[in-house]
Design a protein around this motif. Sequence first.
Motif, mmCIF file in Angstrom:
data_model
loop_
_atom_site.group_PDB
_atom_site.id
_atom_site.type_symbol
_atom_site.label_atom_id
_atom_site.label_comp_id
_atom_site.label_asym_id
_atom_site.label_seq_id
_atom_site.Cartn_x
_atom_site.Cartn_y
_atom_site.Cartn_z
ATOM 1 N N THR A 99 5.542 -2.366 -0.577
ATOM 2 C CA THR A 99 5.412 -2.240 -2.031
ATOM 3 C C THR A 99 5.628 -3.592 -2.690
ATOM 4 O OG1 THR A 99 6.372 -0.052 -1.871
ATOM 5 C CG2 THR A 99 6.296 -1.037 -4.057
ATOM 6 N N ARG A 102 2.668 -5.898 -2.083
ATOM 7 C CA ARG A 102 1.470 -5.520 -2.813
ATOM 8 C C ARG A 102 1.635 -5.800 -4.308
ATOM 9 N NH1 ARG A 102 -1.340 0.057 -3.396
ATOM 10 N NH2 ARG A 102 -3.227 -0.704 -4.382
ATOM 11 N N VAL B 3 2.257 6.437 9.689
ATOM 12 C CA VAL B 3 1.488 5.398 9.010
ATOM 13 C C VAL B 3 0.874 5.945 7.724
ATOM 14 C CG1 VAL B 3 -0.528 3.909 9.203
ATOM 15 C CG2 VAL B 3 1.031 4.159 11.144
ATOM 16 N N ASP B 5 1.946 8.254 5.928
ATOM 17 C CA ASP B 5 3.026 8.434 4.971
ATOM 18 C C ASP B 5 3.248 7.155 4.161
ATOM 19 O OD1 ASP B 5 5.174 9.889 3.858
ATOM 20 O OD2 ASP B 5 6.550 8.678 5.057
ATOM 21 N N VAL B 6 3.201 6.043 4.867
ATOM 22 C CA VAL B 6 3.368 4.750 4.197
ATOM 23 C C VAL B 6 2.289 4.573 3.140
ATOM 24 C CG1 VAL B 6 3.334 2.266 4.467
ATOM 25 C CG2 VAL B 6 4.408 3.677 6.209
ATOM 26 N N ASP B 7 1.060 4.862 3.554
ATOM 27 C CA ASP B 7 -0.069 4.657 2.640
ATOM 28 C C ASP B 7 0.147 5.357 1.305
ATOM 29 O OD1 ASP B 7 -2.766 4.680 5.065
ATOM 30 O OD2 ASP B 7 -0.939 3.510 4.871
ATOM 31 N N GLU B 10 3.187 3.877 -0.723
ATOM 32 C CA GLU B 10 2.908 2.557 -1.279
ATOM 33 C C GLU B 10 1.932 2.701 -2.444
ATOM 34 O OE1 GLU B 10 4.736 0.226 -0.346
ATOM 35 O OE2 GLU B 10 5.577 1.394 1.291
ATOM 36 N N ASP B 13 3.676 3.675 -5.601
ATOM 37 C CA ASP B 13 4.418 2.579 -6.219
ATOM 38 C C ASP B 13 3.491 1.642 -6.996
ATOM 39 O OD1 ASP B 13 6.770 2.262 -3.501
ATOM 40 O OD2 ASP B 13 6.660 3.618 -5.181
ATOM 41 N N GLN B 14 2.337 1.393 -6.416
ATOM 42 C CA GLN B 14 1.417 0.484 -7.084
ATOM 43 C C GLN B 14 0.952 1.086 -8.393
ATOM 44 O OE1 GLN B 14 1.080 -2.501 -6.421
ATOM 45 N NE2 GLN B 14 -0.180 -2.705 -8.242
ATOM 46 N N VAL B 17 3.245 0.370 -11.176
ATOM 47 C CA VAL B 17 3.151 -0.945 -11.789
ATOM 48 C C VAL B 17 1.927 -1.020 -12.683
ATOM 49 C CG1 VAL B 17 2.983 -3.393 -11.296
ATOM 50 C CG2 VAL B 17 4.389 -1.941 -9.857
ATOM 51 N N LEU B 471 10.811 -3.032 -10.741
ATOM 52 C CA LEU B 471 10.797 -2.899 -9.281
ATOM 53 C C LEU B 471 12.216 -2.706 -8.737
ATOM 54 C CD1 LEU B 471 8.457 -3.215 -7.085
ATOM 55 C CD2 LEU B 471 9.543 -5.402 -6.586
#
Lengths: 251, 505
Positions: A99, A102, B3, B5-7, B10, B13-14, B17, B471
Amino acid sequence: MLEIKGLKVDLEDEDKSILKGVDLTVPAGEVHAIMGPNGSGKSTMSYVLSGKDGYTVTGGTATLNGVDLLAMEPEERAAAGLFLAFQYPVEIPGVGNMTFLRTAVNAQRKARGEEELSAGDFLKEVRAKAKDLKIDAEMLKRPVNVGFSGGEKKRNEILQMAMLEPKMCILDETDSGLDVDAMKLVADGVNALRSEGRSFLVITHYQRLLDHIKPDVVHIMSNGRIIKSGGPELALEVEHNGYTDLLAEDA
Amino acid sequence: MAVLDVDVKEGVDQETVDAVAQLSGAYKYGWNDDEIEMDYAPKGLNTDIVELISGKNEEPRWMTDWRLSAYERWTGMSVPNWAMLKLADIDFQDLYYYARPKSMEVKPKSLDEVDPKLLETYKKLGIPLSEQAILAGVEGAVPDEGRKVAVDAVFDSVSVGTTFQKELAKAGVIFCSISEAIREHPELVKKYLGTVVPPTDNFYATLNSAVFSDGSFVYIPPGVRCPMELSTYFRINAENTGQFERTLIIADKGSYVSYLEGCTAPKRDVAQLHAAVVEIIIEEDAEVKYSTVQNWYPGDAEGRGGIYNFVTKRADCRGDRAKIMWTQVETGSAVTWKYPSCILRGDDSQGEFYSIAIANNMQQADTGTKMIHLGKRTKSRIVSKGISAGKAQNTYRGLVSMHPKAKESRNYTQCDSLLIGSECGAHTVPYIEVKNNSSRVEHEATTSKVDDEQLFYCRSRGMDEEEAVALVVNGFCKEVLQALPMEFAMEAQALVAISLEGSVG
């Protein structure tokens, strides 16, 4: 690339001068090393260039490709292509490493008016680059630097550097606290990034890092100034004789 | 699988932002719909008003009497003052206790007949058009296929419509406004209303019992897993209006439901009162997840206006192995007074409470939970994250009580406070009572400041200061954000960032 002229810096809270007129030019594509005894101002210079609070610039200039670095906020310097690999990378609990990366990559792209990386493209890139640095998926998932070993932290700094693709990379004692294997990994990571359009400023105490990252120029810093510059042989001289002779020469 | 799950994580979170970047500026939901025609009851509170509210909802006599007895009780009560809150006295006779959009009086035949201002309100809330029609009460409107959240919207005092009712009915789930439930399902309402939060409970709950005008009602029959998330959207719009919604959720034996609650209000210079009651009954082997993202208007930087939020929320794990999970993200309101509680009556029942409370500028929050362990081997877990910025005061107040019969019960409490700036305060007030010697209670508390080194590290990588704070704070709140349903988690992360705008620098 990086041009520093007569840079003078005081500590903000105390009446203490740290940098006393640094002159340094790093042309595009070159690797310069800065060596020097403890307290000579090496780390201070890296912090001042990247915009950390707590320092007052009392004189001189620092430009990156002609742009005044000192007038910019830290994030603007980063977007302009400056990168500092920290001596002590900071832990950020709860924020996944991926995170963080990115967010940083896209913040810079946005600041430069470029399109943000899609989740898929980002992932592909980060996985490929992480693999080269022997950073596994687990480490990408963990919170930024939390519970990382010394070697993992430094490799993580190099991964950030690889992802952000800066023009000017400053490495602040990246070799400190690393065993030989870890140092080799980090050095390989740096060497892979060497290119015509990218310069490096490598701050180190020891010649051994420079065995792996071959510098074009070595500078010796003492008491807030560059007192001598030369080729790679200067680093070997320090390794054999210490700083005493050089300091005496300067005095 | 790991893996993948990470996608997803993440990606979320993006989006946060991104959302933050887009939502630069002040309170997003601060529009008011002045031109929506409202039908008010006269200001002030007396038996006539109580009768009027009951009459407007076409309630049976037993309900009216229930309200009147609550009103009688309330007249003898005084405002509680034990919380760490400073506020001006509220003149309870200077408020409207009933306001209703006029367009709701006659059922519109199509969207064209609906007050366009009301539709605009829905649009601003991001509710899809087909659902707008249902919410506006258009006859024969049908929901889109594919969306998985059923919505009940409460606009000032009135529930303006519930979506997906038919589909839910197929599963035997009842999801409707409480006024409808009183008319259509009196046996259920009679059986459960006031059994978790009795009309005599506390000043604000008693007031609510007398004057609540609407709210949501949920009944999940035995063994049914509710086929979609249920959601209620509360909005206070009219000026000088108190909002007193009442929510009653019943999860019968072996059932499951996840319930979401969102709140916004327009910017007003004068403080507005919100005194809600939520009662949840959980029978044997049933499980309820109740998530709140509370984003009432917090008042301006000088502390003018904002919502005074006095809420009583309580879940009763009546049966063995019943489970309740409260998750709350409290970013709004000038004053928050709220302690979602768990009565762990059934043996092996479990209660969890995850909370993020953010107070910026002049906001005051006094919030926490109560875990009342009555049954054997009951378990509870409390994770509270308080964030204070500006001149705000943030208090965690929590009770963990182990009764003599609650043998071998366990509680774990983690209570973290984060301070931004030097003029705010964080306070932790844990109450612990243990009346047997086989139970275990753990309490951990930390207080920290947003670290300059962390912020510089983020900024040196290209994030601006607000992005960096968002963050770091989202990282601090991670455990709680992860407890929220996905859609809410994104909204909550964005809110965390927005609530803290201007808190550094």
